[in-house]
Scaffold this active site. Structure first.
Site, mmCIF file in Angstrom:
data_model
loop_
_atom_site.group_PDB
_atom_site.id
_atom_site.type_symbol
_atom_site.label_atom_id
_atom_site.label_comp_id
_atom_site.label_asym_id
_atom_site.label_seq_id
_atom_site.Cartn_x
_atom_site.Cartn_y
_atom_site.Cartn_z
ATOM 1 N N ASP A 338 -24.662 8.547 -33.302
ATOM 2 C CA ASP A 338 -23.625 8.097 -32.718
ATOM 3 C C ASP A 338 -22.138 7.720 -32.737
ATOM 4 O O ASP A 338 -22.498 8.458 -34.475
ATOM 5 C CB ASP A 338 -24.255 6.408 -32.421
ATOM 6 C CG ASP A 338 -24.735 5.547 -34.070
ATOM 7 O OD1 ASP A 338 -24.771 6.694 -34.270
ATOM 8 O OD2 ASP A 338 -24.199 4.983 -34.166
ATOM 9 N N GLU A 339 -21.096 7.745 -32.711
ATOM 10 C CA GLU A 339 -20.108 6.965 -33.271
ATOM 11 C C GLU A 339 -19.381 7.902 -34.382
ATOM 12 O O GLU A 339 -18.904 7.363 -35.336
ATOM 13 C CB GLU A 339 -19.622 5.971 -34.342
ATOM 14 C CG GLU A 339 -20.139 4.728 -33.366
ATOM 15 C CD GLU A 339 -20.612 3.301 -33.690
ATOM 16 O OE1 GLU A 339 -20.322 2.409 -33.590
ATOM 17 O OE2 GLU A 339 -21.319 3.082 -34.768
#
Length: 533
Positions: A338-339
């Site tokens: 993620d991210e």
């Protein structure tokens, strides 16, 4: 004046009768304290809500003569010992384990179509039996038995009782096979005893997966022999600049063992290619420019990335996943994903294409945050959805399409079951980037319909993550997890037909005294009518 101190025969008889009645009344109350006690907890007053309840008949009462029958299986005997370890302190009763006899509390394995985690609990005046196809089911049945007893049973000193279990039958099994809770030990390091305490709390609500977030920008928390600076240096700090810490391999094995004894599987996560500053700071060669950044103690995200073009990156990934897989008997390795804002989309796809097969190479199933669906999820991969109600239609469509093509889903919508979100603007702990999440909002959604278009067969279950940017000690974890954790557990376990906020909040209120007895620090939401005494 003497006549004022004398009585006639009739007066004597009346006074004698009154004394006998009074004595009889006193004797009756003393001999039958349950005459003044509250009625036993109804069979359906537990969390998670059981699949089927048939109340009926008089209750069973645990007494000094009660034993716990466990048959010949070592594992059943171990579950029996766990049960007596809970019951003995508060009851003061010996509750011997036995393989013979009748009555009492019986734990028995018997094939009955209940599945890997289902159980049947029957209570009559003669005794209580818990039967299951497999040991996990017996253990879950024991958690139901705990909740059917007065909350005082959780205390560590002798309590007055009585200890009654309502009559009838509970037949129960989970809606979803995956019912998880994530604990972030990277932002703030949590000791082995702190993790064990949380495991015990998860077990009470039939959660069966413990996802450990073991690495992030602020700290690397697991020993890797082939890359020793990861833990020694990368684990030496945390948010705010504290001392940090890490788990030795022995520590990690102890967490795995303790969780397994409570039928939780540990899912370790090494987040990559982003959220990797602790690793980048530990080894300069993991950086594209060959320069190690300083350790990081802030809370911003999205600035770090492994160097996708370097072979050293994949040597690192292979070594870390190989050692972690060898320590982990469970089925899964979580690779984050993620991210990764500092990684180009092309590099992200290339990285995930190379890393997912490494997980399979070491005999595990890959889990990644739902951004994995923007790459090429391998066959059998599972994506953990952490989006919001307001997440873009395009991002949701990407997840739905992956699910239709065979990718499994774990649902962790941040504005529903991220346990670190503030309840209200005045909550002293937690964050609010996903919004304010009161108890009703956390509970009042259906995993089956949350992402329209996802096939029912794709949904593996529900997980409630607890991130620790603002949380340092067990009391902090508990305040943010309870009462919302109980609702997430029910969403994962209970049939959709049982889902009703008004009924749930009544059952939830009854958990308050139990949490008090267990010493759990919980948020007394005004949405719930907690008992006042």
């Amino acid at each position: 004046m003497r006549r004022n101190h004398s009585t006639t025969p009739r007066t004597t008889r009346i006074l004698g009768s009154l004394l006998l009645v009074a004595a009889a009344g006193v004797f009756t109350v003393a001999a039958h304290p349950e005459a003044r006690a509250a009625a036993p907890t109804p069979l359906d007053r537990v969390i998670p809500a059981p699949a089927s309840v048939e109340p009926g008949g008089a209750p069973y009462r645990i007494t000094r003569a009660t034993g716990v029958r466990v048959g010949g299986s070592a594992e059943v005997r171990r579950i029996g010992a766990y049960l007596t370890g809970i019951l003995r302190p508060a009851t003061g009763y010996p509750l011997p384990l036995t393989e013979h006899g009748t009555g009492g509390i019986e734990l028995r394995l018997s094939k009955g179509g209940l599945g890997a985690e289902g159980y049947r609990l029957r209570s009559t005046p003669a005794g209580v039996s818990i039967t299951a196809d497999a040991p996990a089911g017996l253990f879950h049945g024991v958690q139901t038995l705990r909740q059917l007893l007065p909350a005082a049973v959780e205390r560590k000193t002798v309590q007055p009782g009585p200890w009654r279990i309502a009559g009838g039958t509970v037949e129960d099994r989970p809606r979803y096979a995956y019912r998880g809770a994530m604990l972030d030990v990277s932002r703030h390091f949590l000791t082995v005893p702190q993790v064990k305490r949380y495991i015990d709390q998860l077990a009470l609500y039939k959660i069966n997966e413990l996802h450990l977030h073991l690495s992030d920008d602020q700290g690397w928390r697991i020993t890797v022999d082939s890359w020793p600076r990861l833990a020694a240096y990368g684990g030496s700090t945390e948010v705010g600049g504290g001392a940090g810490g890490h788990y030795t391999k022995a520590d990690y094995r102890e967490i795995v063992r303790y969780a397994a004894a409570r039928y939780l599987e540990v899912v370790p996560e090494i987040d990559m290619p982003g959220h990797t500053n602790a690793a980048l700071a530990s080894y300069a060669k993991l950086n594209c420019d060959g320069v190690a950044p300083p350790l990081y103690t802030g809370t911003e995200v999205g600035f770090s990335s492994l160097c996708v073009a370097k072979q050293a990156t994949y040597d690192f990934v292979d070594d870390v996943l190989r050692e972690l897989a060898a320590l982990t008997p469970g089925r899964y390795l979580h690779i984050g994903g993620d991210e990764a804002h500092s990684t180009s989309h092309a590099d992200y796809v290339s990285f995930m294409d190379r890393v997912q097969p490494v997980v399979a190479k070491y005999g595990k199933t890959v889990i990644g945050w739902h951004q994995l669906t923007g790459a090429h999820p391998v066959q059998g991969a599972i994506a953990q959805y952490w989006g919001l109600d307001r997440t873009s239609a395009a991002e949701k469509a990407q997840v739905v399409e992956a699910a239709r093509n065979g990718t499994g889903l774990i649902l962790s919508p941040a504005d529903r079951v991220y346990l670190d979100m503030k309840y209200t603007k005045d909550t002293p702990l937690g964050l609010d980037w996903a919004g304010l999440v009161e108890v009703r909002r956390s509970y009042d959604w259906d995993p089956a319909t949350y992402l329209p278009g996802v096939p029912a067969s794709a949904i593996r279950g529900v997980e409630a993550p607890l991130w620790t940017e603002t949380l340092k000690k067990s009391a902090d974890l508990e305040y943010m997890a309870f009462p919302r954790l109980a609702g997430a557990a029910e969403l994962g376990w209970s049939p959709a037909a049982t889902h009703d906020w008004d009924a749930y909040r009544t059952r939830l209120a009854a958990q308050g005294p139990r949490w008090d007895a267990l010493g759990i620090n919980y948020y007394r939401s005004p949405q719930v009518s907690w008992p006042t005494s």
